[in-house]
Enzyme design. Structure first.
Site, PDB file in Angstrom:
ATOM      1  N   SER A  78      43.373  81.773  48.889  1.00  0.00           N
ATOM      2  CA  SER A  78      42.685  83.031  48.620  1.00  0.00           C
ATOM      3  C   SER A  78      41.801  83.412  49.820  1.00  0.00           C
ATOM      4  CB  SER A  78      41.887  82.918  47.321  1.00  0.00           C
ATOM      5  OG  SER A  78      41.460  84.186  46.881  1.00  0.00           O
ATOM      6  N   MET A  79      40.492  83.614  49.642  1.00  0.00           N
ATOM      7  CA  MET A  79      39.655  83.900  50.791  1.00  0.00           C
ATOM      8  C   MET A  79      39.726  82.767  51.806  1.00  0.00           C
ATOM      9  SD  MET A  79      35.535  84.586  51.106  1.00  0.00           S
ATOM     10  CE  MET A  79      35.111  82.835  50.985  1.00  0.00           C
ATOM     11  N   ASP A 177      50.086  86.853  40.639  1.00  0.00           N
ATOM     12  CA  ASP A 177      48.682  86.797  41.051  1.00  0.00           C
ATOM     13  C   ASP A 177      48.036  88.155  40.784  1.00  0.00           C
ATOM     14  OD1 ASP A 177      46.228  86.610  42.295  1.00  0.00           O
ATOM     15  OD2 ASP A 177      47.008  85.671  44.111  1.00  0.00           O
ATOM     16  N   HIS A 207      47.009  83.330  40.175  1.00  0.00           N
ATOM     17  CA  HIS A 207      46.098  83.183  41.307  1.00  0.00           C
ATOM     18  C   HIS A 207      45.788  81.712  41.582  1.00  0.00           C
ATOM     19  CE1 HIS A 207      43.403  84.482  44.382  1.00  0.00           C
ATOM     20  NE2 HIS A 207      42.382  83.843  43.835  1.00  0.00           N
TER      21      HIS A 207
END
Length: 242
Positions: A78-79, A177, A207
């Site tokens: 993710s980030m 996601d 996700h």
């Protein structure tokens, strides 16, 4: 010795990438770091943290691994995938893995499905096993606006580094996601400058891709990408037993 830095996502914790970290720790001569980003975790405070602090932490961890190991690999979720791209653009990383990496964020159609699920839960008291319901509820209630602005700034500031990534890269995207849309992985695949790059989509991947029903497939892709050909058979046997 081989080193690996595993970077979790925004508002998350190292458990998000723990299945990968643990599977690598079982291999001989691997040193694995999975740090908690500043402001995150049970004792963290996202109200004051800046994206520069996230970058600083992953740089420090990378430099320590480079000092201690012959080869360093980076995995970002993710980030954390954006932070991993930043690291790969600046340091001599052996290989890079991006999992639902947030070059873009919020998948509108999946978000609506999850909101509908949340409303159904509130009305009926019944819930299907969709981890996104609790995730959205938590993010809406607990994520400070300051932290969200830092996240969006990080995405904006790091995105230009993507074109400077020449490290071999593996991109894995969950097709279900609800936070990171498919176009994020497509953007990364198109713009990363590496000659060797691979992309896979997990049909039922949400996700929290490391904890889904396709976990074994995910781990297999990563280990196969990391290991030399002569090691693959032994590694995949180990993965299947986890």
């Amino acid at each position: 010795m081989k080193g690996c830095l595993c970077i979790h996502g925004f508002t998350g914790e190292p458990w998000e990438v723990e299945p990968i970290a643990e599977s690598l720790r079982k291999q001989k001569d691997w040193l694995v770091y999975a740090p908690t980003l500043p402001g995150h975790g049970p004792n963290g405070d996202l109200r004051q943290v800046t994206y520069q602090e996230w970058l600083y932490m992953v740089e420090v961890a990378t430099e320590e691994l480079l000092n201690r190991c012959d080869e360093v690999y980076v995995i970002g979720f993710s980030m954390g995938g954006l932070l991993a791209c930043y690291i790969a653009a600046k340091y001599p990383i052996k290989k890079l893995v991006l999992l639902n990496a947030a070059a873009y964020y919020l998948n509108p159609s999946m978000l609506m499905d999850s909101i509908k699920e949340m409303v159904h839960t509130q009305i009926t008291g019944e819930s299907s096993p969709d981890q996104m319901v609790d995730l959205y509820r938590y993010k809406v209630i607990h994520t400070p606006m300051h932290a969200l602005r830092q996240f969006m700034t990080a995405v904006k500031k790091i995105r230009p580094y993507i074109r400077h990534v020449t490290t071999p890269v593996l991109i894995i995207q969950g097709e279900r996601d609800a936070l990171v849309p498919r176009r994020s992985s497509e953007f990364l695949f198109k713009n990363i400058a590496a000659e060797e790059k691979h992309i896979y989509y997990l049909k039922d991947g949400r996700h929290m891709i490391c904890h889904g029903f396709e976990q074994s497939q995910l781990l297999g892709y990563i280990h196969d990408f990391f290991m030399e050909a002569q090691d693959r058979e032994d590694v995949l046997d180990e993965v299947s037993s986890t």
